[in-house]
Motif scaffolding. Sequence first.
Motif, short mmCIF file in Angstrom:
data_model
loop_
_atom_site.label_atom_id
_atom_site.label_comp_id
_atom_site.label_asym_id
_atom_site.label_seq_id
_atom_site.Cartn_x
_atom_site.Cartn_y
_atom_site.Cartn_z
N HIS A 20 -126.23 24.58 -5.99
CA HIS A 20 -125.50 25.03 -4.81
C HIS A 20 -126.00 24.23 -3.61
CE1 HIS A 20 -124.03 28.40 -7.17
NE2 HIS A 20 -123.29 28.80 -6.14
N GLU A 31 -125.85 31.27 0.85
CA GLU A 31 -124.59 30.51 0.89
C GLU A 31 -123.42 31.33 1.45
OE1 GLU A 31 -125.89 31.79 -1.76
OE2 GLU A 31 -124.27 32.84 -2.78
N TRP A 32 -123.61 32.62 1.62
CA TRP A 32 -122.57 33.45 2.23
C TRP A 32 -122.80 33.62 3.73
CZ3 TRP A 32 -119.05 37.60 0.01
CH2 TRP A 32 -118.59 37.25 -1.27
N HIS A 79 -117.55 25.16 -1.87
CA HIS A 79 -117.92 26.58 -1.93
C HIS A 79 -116.99 27.38 -1.02
CE1 HIS A 79 -120.52 30.15 -2.35
NE2 HIS A 79 -120.82 29.59 -3.51
N HIS A 80 -117.28 28.69 -0.85
CA HIS A 80 -116.35 29.55 -0.11
C HIS A 80 -116.12 29.09 1.33
CE1 HIS A 80 -117.10 31.84 -3.62
NE2 HIS A 80 -117.96 32.73 -3.14
N TYR A 122 -118.08 23.16 -9.85
CA TYR A 122 -117.78 24.49 -9.31
C TYR A 122 -116.74 24.30 -8.22
CZ TYR A 122 -118.70 28.65 -6.33
OH TYR A 122 -118.60 29.79 -5.57
N TRP A 180 -115.51 25.18 -13.14
CA TRP A 180 -116.07 26.52 -12.90
C TRP A 180 -115.48 27.09 -11.61
CZ3 TRP A 180 -119.07 30.47 -11.09
CH2 TRP A 180 -119.87 31.16 -12.00
N ASP A 182 -114.50 30.09 -8.87
CA ASP A 182 -115.19 31.26 -8.35
C ASP A 182 -114.42 31.80 -7.15
OD1 ASP A 182 -117.33 33.05 -8.35
OD2 ASP A 182 -118.42 31.91 -6.85
N PHE A 183 -113.98 33.00 -7.06
CA PHE A 183 -113.87 33.98 -8.10
C PHE A 183 -112.63 34.83 -7.81
CE2 PHE A 183 -115.23 37.56 -5.37
CZ PHE A 183 -116.06 36.95 -4.44
N ARG A 222 -113.06 32.95 -14.44
CA ARG A 222 -112.86 33.63 -13.14
C ARG A 222 -111.52 33.37 -12.47
NH1 ARG A 222 -118.91 34.15 -10.42
NH2 ARG A 222 -119.93 34.80 -12.35
N GLU A 233 -122.95 37.45 -14.32
CA GLU A 233 -123.76 36.88 -13.23
C GLU A 233 -124.97 37.74 -12.90
OE1 GLU A 233 -121.39 35.51 -9.99
OE2 GLU A 233 -122.91 36.05 -8.53
N TRP A 258 -128.11 31.80 -4.03
CA TRP A 258 -127.66 30.57 -4.71
C TRP A 258 -127.92 29.36 -3.82
CZ3 TRP A 258 -126.10 31.17 -9.74
CH2 TRP A 258 -125.82 32.47 -10.14
#
Length: 438
Positions: A20, A31-32, A79-80, A122, A180, A182-183, A222, A233, A258
């Motif tokens: 990550h 990471e959020w 990522h998000h 990812y 991969w 998510d999600f 996912r 997870e 992560w």
Amino acid sequence: MSVNSERKWFSESRYGLFIHFGLYSVAGRHEWVQTLEEISVADYQKYLDQFDPDLLDPHEWAQKAKEAGFKYVIITAKHHDGFCLWHTKETEYHIGKTPYQRDLLGELIEAFRQVGIKIGLYYSLLDWHHPDFLVDGYHPMRNNPTYIEQHPGNMENYRQFMANQVRELLTSYGTIDYLWFDFSYKSRDWGTSVGKGAQDWGSVELEKMIHEIQPNILINDRLDLHRGVLTPEQFARSKAMDNEEEVWETVQTLNNSWGYDRDNLNFKTSEMVAKQLVDTVSKGGNFTMNIGPNARGEWDDNSDSILSSVGQWLRKYGKAIYGAGLSSFTPPQDCRYTQKGNKLYLHIFSWPYRTILLPELGGKVKFAKLLNDGSEIRFVDTKHLGGERKATTNLYKEITEVHVKEALDPSMLMLNIPIKEPNELIPVIELTLKEEEK
Ligand code: GLC
């Protein structure tokens, strides 16, 4: 999902590395962070301006991963927060626009491939940067009426954007072994907004396109299509899957975060990580461990030393992990079995005094040895001796009467182990089964 020959590499690999890395690594607090702290895109921009992992050497990461025993890697392409680690043509929000500039994803793929590690990417289905992504309860702007009003959401556009990006990833970097996503969170209901699932992502079309471009690729579960590699997870399964053909990996962190999380020192020990790995393989699954490199592009000392000590363990015990899996034999207390052909590996989580009784193995074992030094472990096999009390004579006279009784149960095999536990994360005894017993 079950195995076919093109995908066999995955279950044989058993140990994967999750990476990550992104703008959140600069914040250094999960990471959020963008949504935990409800940071707007404009305020999050400072992390893009500061993103410059100047000490990062993709070859060093790949070499470390290889030495730590990982067989595949999963890298966060996006990522998000929506930040892209490659030079995508679909948005300006990518690494080329940071001071670092380089196409890190491309360089990492190349470096990991060079050391023989399979490539997984990812890709976040959530995107807190894309203006057309419909705001929901996970979105950083969920409590910002002005943003919501100005961004009513256009998921049709967003689906197209995702499809284009996924196509780009699958056509720019050669063979990608694993995708991969998510999600999905279809069942969430926040009152003012609801979760998203297959229809929102266009999962069916996406999956079709992926298979057209790269037919042998693996995809995780996912996308909300109820298929693909299962990815429990941060959770340890208590038993194997009911369908033992099911392909699954459990994804785990070193410290519950992560992304790089500077002040979170809640690290697992290397012994715990090795035990989780063994436990997972003994249940027929893969184990994927995460690293969240820091903003200079280095692996922090804690993570580094845990992963390398598990790697040291794997140097000796890899044969009990790679290509190994579930055994039909029942392990004794505080132990796990993994099996590969006629080799049955007894992983001893808690070292007992002098003997270990192995149920069901009477008459079935040809040879037993400690794997740390390859030395023989002698055993009592009354089945082999015809069930007579011969086992108690000379050679085994140190065994107490109680043990004699148990050892004389012809279904049992009794191992005579040294009093001193070998100095290993997990000691392992390799049992060679008689050919007909596999
Ligand atoms: C979660 C989180 C995420 C992380 C992922 C890894 O679903 O949203 O931050 O990347 O798990 O499995």
